[in-house]
Design an enzyme around this catalytic site. Structure first.
Site, PDB file in Angstrom:
ATOM      1  N   THR A 195      -6.092  50.735   2.990  1.00 29.36           N
ATOM      2  CA  THR A 195      -5.936  50.124   4.304  1.00 29.36           C
ATOM      3  C   THR A 195      -5.998  48.601   4.161  1.00 29.36           C
ATOM      4  O   THR A 195      -6.640  48.096   3.254  1.00 29.36           O
ATOM      5  CB  THR A 195      -7.107  50.601   5.193  1.00 29.36           C
ATOM      6  OG1 THR A 195      -7.059  52.014   5.281  1.00 29.36           O
ATOM      7  CG2 THR A 195      -7.053  49.995   6.582  1.00 29.36           C
ATOM      8  N   ILE A 224      -5.131  61.318  12.198  1.00 25.40           N
ATOM      9  CA  ILE A 224      -5.421  59.940  12.575  1.00 25.40           C
ATOM     10  C   ILE A 224      -6.736  59.540  11.921  1.00 25.40           C
ATOM     11  O   ILE A 224      -7.727  60.267  11.995  1.00 25.40           O
ATOM     12  CB  ILE A 224      -5.509  59.789  14.110  1.00 25.40           C
ATOM     13  CG1 ILE A 224      -4.128  60.042  14.719  1.00 25.40           C
ATOM     14  CG2 ILE A 224      -6.011  58.402  14.488  1.00 25.40           C
ATOM     15  CD1 ILE A 224      -4.127  60.163  16.223  1.00 25.40           C
ATOM     16  N   GLY A 225      -6.738  58.397  11.247  1.00 31.51           N
ATOM     17  CA  GLY A 225      -7.922  57.919  10.561  1.00 31.51           C
ATOM     18  C   GLY A 225      -8.736  56.962  11.402  1.00 31.51           C
ATOM     19  O   GLY A 225      -8.609  56.906  12.629  1.00 31.51           O
ATOM     20  N   ASP A 226      -9.553  56.170  10.734  1.00 27.85           N
ATOM     21  CA  ASP A 226     -10.436  55.235  11.452  1.00 27.85           C
ATOM     22  C   ASP A 226      -9.731  53.964  11.891  1.00 27.85           C
ATOM     23  O   ASP A 226     -10.161  53.316  12.849  1.00 27.85           O
ATOM     24  CB  ASP A 226     -11.616  54.858  10.557  1.00 27.85           C
ATOM     25  CG  ASP A 226     -11.176  54.050   9.339  1.00 27.85           C
ATOM     26  OD1 ASP A 226     -11.425  52.833   9.297  1.00 27.85           O
ATOM     27  OD2 ASP A 226     -10.569  54.631   8.423  1.00 27.85           O
ATOM     28  N   THR A 245     -12.527  49.842   5.745  1.00 20.37           N
ATOM     29  CA  THR A 245     -11.579  50.519   4.868  1.00 20.37           C
ATOM     30  C   THR A 245     -12.321  51.554   4.048  1.00 20.37           C
ATOM     31  O   THR A 245     -13.475  51.360   3.705  1.00 20.37           O
ATOM     32  CB  THR A 245     -10.872  49.520   3.930  1.00 20.37           C
ATOM     33  OG1 THR A 245     -10.121  50.251   2.960  1.00 20.37           O
ATOM     34  CG2 THR A 245     -11.857  48.630   3.204  1.00 20.37           C
ATOM     35  N   GLY A 246     -11.650  52.657   3.742  1.00 19.20           N
ATOM     36  CA  GLY A 246     -12.305  53.678   2.937  1.00 19.20           C
ATOM     37  C   GLY A 246     -12.034  55.062   3.467  1.00 19.20           C
ATOM     38  O   GLY A 246     -10.977  55.338   4.033  1.00 19.20           O
ATOM     39  N   GLU A 247     -13.010  55.931   3.311  1.00 21.40           N
ATOM     40  CA  GLU A 247     -12.876  57.317   3.733  1.00 21.40           C
ATOM     41  C   GLU A 247     -12.942  57.370   5.255  1.00 21.40           C
ATOM     42  O   GLU A 247     -14.000  57.270   5.865  1.00 21.40           O
ATOM     43  CB  GLU A 247     -13.983  58.158   3.103  1.00 21.40           C
ATOM     44  CG  GLU A 247     -13.830  59.640   3.371  1.00 21.40           C
ATOM     45  CD  GLU A 247     -15.010  60.426   2.804  1.00 21.40           C
ATOM     46  OE1 GLU A 247     -15.350  61.444   3.425  1.00 21.40           O
ATOM     47  OE2 GLU A 247     -15.559  60.031   1.766  1.00 21.40           O
ATOM     48  N   GLY A 248     -11.777  57.503   5.880  1.00 22.81           N
ATOM     49  CA  GLY A 248     -11.676  57.388   7.331  1.00 22.81           C
ATOM     50  C   GLY A 248     -12.584  58.325   8.088  1.00 22.81           C
ATOM     51  O   GLY A 248     -13.209  57.948   9.082  1.00 22.81           O
TER      52      GLY A 248
END
Length: 325
Positions: A195, A224-226, A245-248
């Site tokens: 991201t 849909i992510g974070d 950013t990272g594991e949503g």
């Protein structure tokens, strides 16, 4: 008058075996984007305009996973998402499920400025894009040969891949965990999302943040992510601006970006202490990182994985671009 500050990221969770040439390309792009932001801030451009400007540049370059070069869904298409937030009045805009919009962050800005809503998705967001006359491209514009090859690998492994640039061997070292890594209890093969995001405070103390992504390689259509979720991947208020950013899925559960502001507001922590606190205490088993600025002209970042593509600069001349600890 406070001094301005800017932070930018290109994703957290980096393979330690990433070739030096790719590391250098990433640093050059981050430096280029920082300089764009610095030039704008020196010209008294507002924080919210600067974060949009910088994230647009990141979306246009296929190096990271946003805009052109976005990760592909299981169907081989792109579904991009982005959000932006102006901390002065906590105004925000977000979009997801985009397949043709060249710069998702700018459509998110238009949702904030030109619509009665905060969040538009899929066909509704695409329709709004046409109404607003934003630049669009055919789906093929966003699809790189690297991503096509990585999607094939992901399908063969029946898994989600986070990063189109990482070899599929040696991944168990990436997050310091034993293979297989997991997301929401399901195995994934590599931890390295990419991201992009930017957080800015201008010389008037106004904070803003923006985040944009293509999501996960081989993700389910409609995931849909974070990144477009206000309070999770992006947040800005009077005291700070944050992009994650990272594991949503872990960032969503932690409402990570909002937590930084919350511990500053309610615990009275300073910016770096707030960042350190939420990275340590709010991610549970998740892997993530974030960048942040405060209304005092401070800049901070933190991550709990091997590395994070990031850069930051302040008005007093400090500038740093890095990947590792």
């Amino acid at each position: 008058m406070v001094g301005w500050a800017i932070a930018v990221h290109g994703g957290a969770g980096v393979d330690p075996n990433l070739p030096p040439q790719r590391q250098e390309q990433a640093k050059q792009l981050l430096t280029h984007c920082l300089n764009i932001g610095i030039t704008a801030l020196r010209s008294n451009v507002s924080a919210v305009d600067v974060v949009e400007l910088v994230v647009r540049e990141l979306e246009t370059n296929p190096l990271f996973n946003s805009g052109r070069g976005s990760a592909l869904t299981a169907k081989g298409t792109v579904e991009m998402e982005a959000s932006i937030m102006d901390g002065t009045k906590r105004r925000c805009g977000a979009v997801s499920g985009l397949t043709t919009v060249k710069n998702p962050v700018s459509l998110a800005r238009l949702v904030m400025d030109k619509s009665p809503h905060s969040y538009l998705a899929f066909s509704g967001a695409e329709e709004f894009a046409r109404q607003q006359g934003v630049e669009v491209e055919e789906n093929e514009y966003f699809i790189t040969p690297d991503n096509v090859g990585m999607l094939k690998l992901a399908k063969e492994a029946n898994t989600i891949l986070f990063d189109y640039r990482i070899p599929t061997t040696g991944y168990e070292k990436c997050a310091g965990a034993e293979s297989p890594l997991q997301m929401n209890g399901l195995p994934i093969s590599v931890y390295a999302p990419e991201t992009v995001g930017c957080a800015v405070v201008d010389s008037e103390g106004r904070c803003a943040a923006a985040t944009s992504t293509g999501g996960l390689m081989n993700k389910m259509s409609g995931r849909i992510g974070d990144s477009p979720l206000i309070g999770a991947g992006t947040y800005a208020c009077e005291v700070c601006g944050v992009s994650c950013t990272g594991e949503g899925e872990a960032i969503i559960r932690a409402t990570l970006a909002r937590e930084v502001a919350a511990v500053m507001e309610y615990k009275g922590l300073g910016l770096q202490d707030a960042v350190d606190y939420v990275i340590k205490h709010r991610l549970d088993e998740g892997q993530a990182g974030l960048i942040a600025v405060s209304n005092k002209g401070e800049v901070a970042y933190g991550f709990n994985c091997n590395g994070m593509f990031r850069g930051c600069a302040t008005q007093d001349g400090f500038m740093e671009v890095g990947i590792w600890e």
